[in-house]
Enzyme design. Structure first.
Site, PDB file in Angstrom:
ATOM      1  N   SER A 192     108.210  43.864-107.905  1.00 13.77           N
ATOM      2  CA  SER A 192     108.942  42.933-107.040  1.00 13.77           C
ATOM      3  C   SER A 192     108.164  41.650-106.832  1.00 13.77           C
ATOM      4  CB  SER A 192     109.241  43.572-105.690  1.00 13.77           C
ATOM      5  OG  SER A 192     109.973  44.751-105.874  1.00 13.77           O
ATOM      6  N   ALA A 204     112.424  50.735-112.282  1.00 11.30           N
ATOM      7  CA  ALA A 204     111.325  50.496-111.346  1.00 11.30           C
ATOM      8  C   ALA A 204     111.703  49.380-110.388  1.00 11.30           C
ATOM      9  CB  ALA A 204     110.063  50.123-112.112  1.00 11.30           C
ATOM     10  N   CYS A 205     111.081  49.404-109.245  1.00 11.70           N
ATOM     11  CA  CYS A 205     111.257  48.382-108.233  1.00 11.70           C
ATOM     12  C   CYS A 205     111.037  46.995-108.870  1.00 11.70           C
ATOM     13  CB  CYS A 205     110.220  48.633-107.142  1.00 11.70           C
ATOM     14  SG  CYS A 205     110.435  47.646-105.696  1.00 11.70           S
ATOM     15  N   PRO A 206     111.839  45.980-108.647  1.00 11.80           N
ATOM     16  CA  PRO A 206     112.918  45.854-107.657  1.00 11.80           C
ATOM     17  C   PRO A 206     114.312  46.217-108.178  1.00 11.80           C
ATOM     18  CG  PRO A 206     112.555  43.730-108.674  1.00 11.80           C
ATOM     19  CD  PRO A 206     111.615  44.697-109.350  1.00 11.80           C
TER      20      PRO A 206
END
Lengths: 377, 75
Positions: free
Chosen positions: A78, B13-15
């Site tokens: 992220s 996987a994140c995000p």
């Protein structure tokens, strides 16, 4: 497109060198409140990445376009996305932390404490992300390591650089907050693994009892490592006096707090031992001993170069956990004020006993978060 | 539990689980339910936090054989 990345190593240098560092932590707020990058002149802003998917307007105003910004998330995915958004918005000096907080939790920063009078040196390995401290004592081509972390490659490389052979692995107690690297490293290098017998009643492996009278020697010039029975955090907790100058207190006494007695489920039973160790046993020692604990809780405990240490006599004047004359008040302080337990502490204890063997990825996940081994008076 | 649409975010996987969830929710009408399957452990707390911040409702969540499932009612 790609953005610049930064390693945990580079961030650690910034923290210990007190450089101004701006971090944008994009994990969810519960995780951020639980545990974040702290220390030195670190300034952290939290804005979860899922609030930024439609645009970065909410945080854009808080940051300068030419300012260095390090974006951090749990594992590095992220933060990369958010860093790219900032880059596209015209920010020029944005980095994503490689591996995220998971990697930060594993970073070890070695720092030299002293040259020992009997020859050799003592190093402290600071695990900045989790607050764990381990120790490397070397003399005459030999080394002993105290409270080694799971990332044993760091100690192996360090030993190789110094040209020393690791002979002894010592754990001051059975750890509940992190997975010990002591046993694994002892097996790998053919060294001894030393553990207090009272903490080892359920272990599934062979070990050497760490007990008073069984001094260990590092190198020919005899850097003496003397065990001192000091129960309270666990029933076996044993401190080590090194070179008659340094007191490795394990999880009994920290710089700004004291150890908690409940992680093996026995707060009521062990609080008396903790009291006795802190208010009697340690008091009989020289005030000039330098206390080297196995943890820190606050970044304010980090001294020059990231070191964590204090003179024993000074702690008897300043550490709030050592100022409680009334035994009942002490008892309620350490049993009523207990913080939440460390993440996965029961599984971690079982792993350290050899009862379960999680795979590497599971072990990394078990260790997420702060150590939480202290109780603050 | 009944759902209007199922989003398979396993292996992501994140995000990405949240990015996809957000997109899928946008395609639903108010009151409809999105079912999300994910394997990224971080999804558990992130989806709960995202649902809250978006004003949606997390009706139920479960974990079975490493697969996390969420039922989200659109606001």
């Amino acid at each position: 497109m790609s953005v610049k990345t930064i390693t945990t190593n580079e961030i650690a240098k910034k923290v210990v060198n007190n450089e101004e560092t701006t971090i944008l932590d994009v994990r969810n707020t519960d995780e951020f409140d639980d545990w974040k990058i702290e220390g030195g002149k670190v300034d952290v802003i939290n804005e979860p990445y899922f609030n930024l998917l439609d645009g970065i307007e909410d945080v854009e105003d808080k940051l300068g376009k030419d300012q260095e910004i390090i974006v951090v998330c749990a594992k590095g995915g992220s933060s990369q996305m958010v860093a790219e958004m900032f880059d596209e918005a015209g920010f020029t000096d944005v980095y994503s932390l490689e591996g995220g907080m998971k990697a930060w939790s594993e970073h070890l920063e070695p720092t030299k404490i002293a040259d020992l009078t009997s020859g050799g040196s003592l190093y402290q390995f600071v695990r900045l992300g989790k607050g764990c401290l381990s120790y490397f004592i070397e003399s005459d081509g030999e080394a002993a390591i105290v409270d080694a972390n799971r990332m044993i490659g760091n100690y192996e490389r360090f030993a190789e650089d110094k040209g020393v052979q690791i002979k002894h692995l010592i754990d001051t107690h059975l750890h509940a907050d992190h997975i010990s690297g002591g046993r694994g490293l002892a097996e790998k290098v053919g060294g001894t693994y030393n553990l207090p017998p009272k903490d080892a009643t359920e272990v599934t492996f062979d070990y050497i009892p760490l007990e008073e009278g069984n001094d260990l020697v590092v190198g020919n010039t005899t850097v003496k490592v003397q065990p001192l029975y000091s129960p309270g955090h666990t029933i076996g907790s044993t401190s080590l006096i090194i070179d008659n100058q340094y007191l490795l207190t394990g999880d009994i006494l920290f710089v700004k707090s004291i150890g908690r007695p409940d992680l093996a489920g026995k707060a009521e039973d062990w609080v008396g031992d903790l009291r006795n160790t802190l208010y009697k046993r340690y008091k009989e020692l020289s005030d000039d001993l330098i206390v080297l604990p196995a943890h820190f809780s606050f970044s304010s405990e980090l001294g020059e170069g990231g070191q964590v240490s204090a003179r024993l006599g000074d702690l008897y004047e300043k550490n709030s956990g050592l100022q409680v004359e009334d035994e009942e008040k002490f008892r309620s302080m350490v049993t009523d004020n207990l913080p939440p337990q460390p993440n996965a502490y029961e599984e971690i204890r079982k792993t350290n006993m050899g009862k379960v063997t999680p795979d590497n990825e599971e072990q990394r996940d078990m260790e997420i978060g702060p150590n939480r081994c202290a109780v603050h008076g | 539990m009944e759902s209007t649409k199922v989003l398979d975010a396993k292996g992501m996987a994140c995000p990405m689980p949240i990015v996809k969830t957000k997109k899928s929710i946008q395609e639903l009408n108010s009151g409809e339910v999105l079912e999300v399957h994910a394997t990224d452990k971080g999804a558990k707390s992130d989806i709960a936090a995202w649902v809250k911040s978006g004003g949606h409702e997390l009706l139920q969540d479960s974990e079975e054989d490493g697969v996390l499932k969420f039922w989200i009612k659109k606001a």
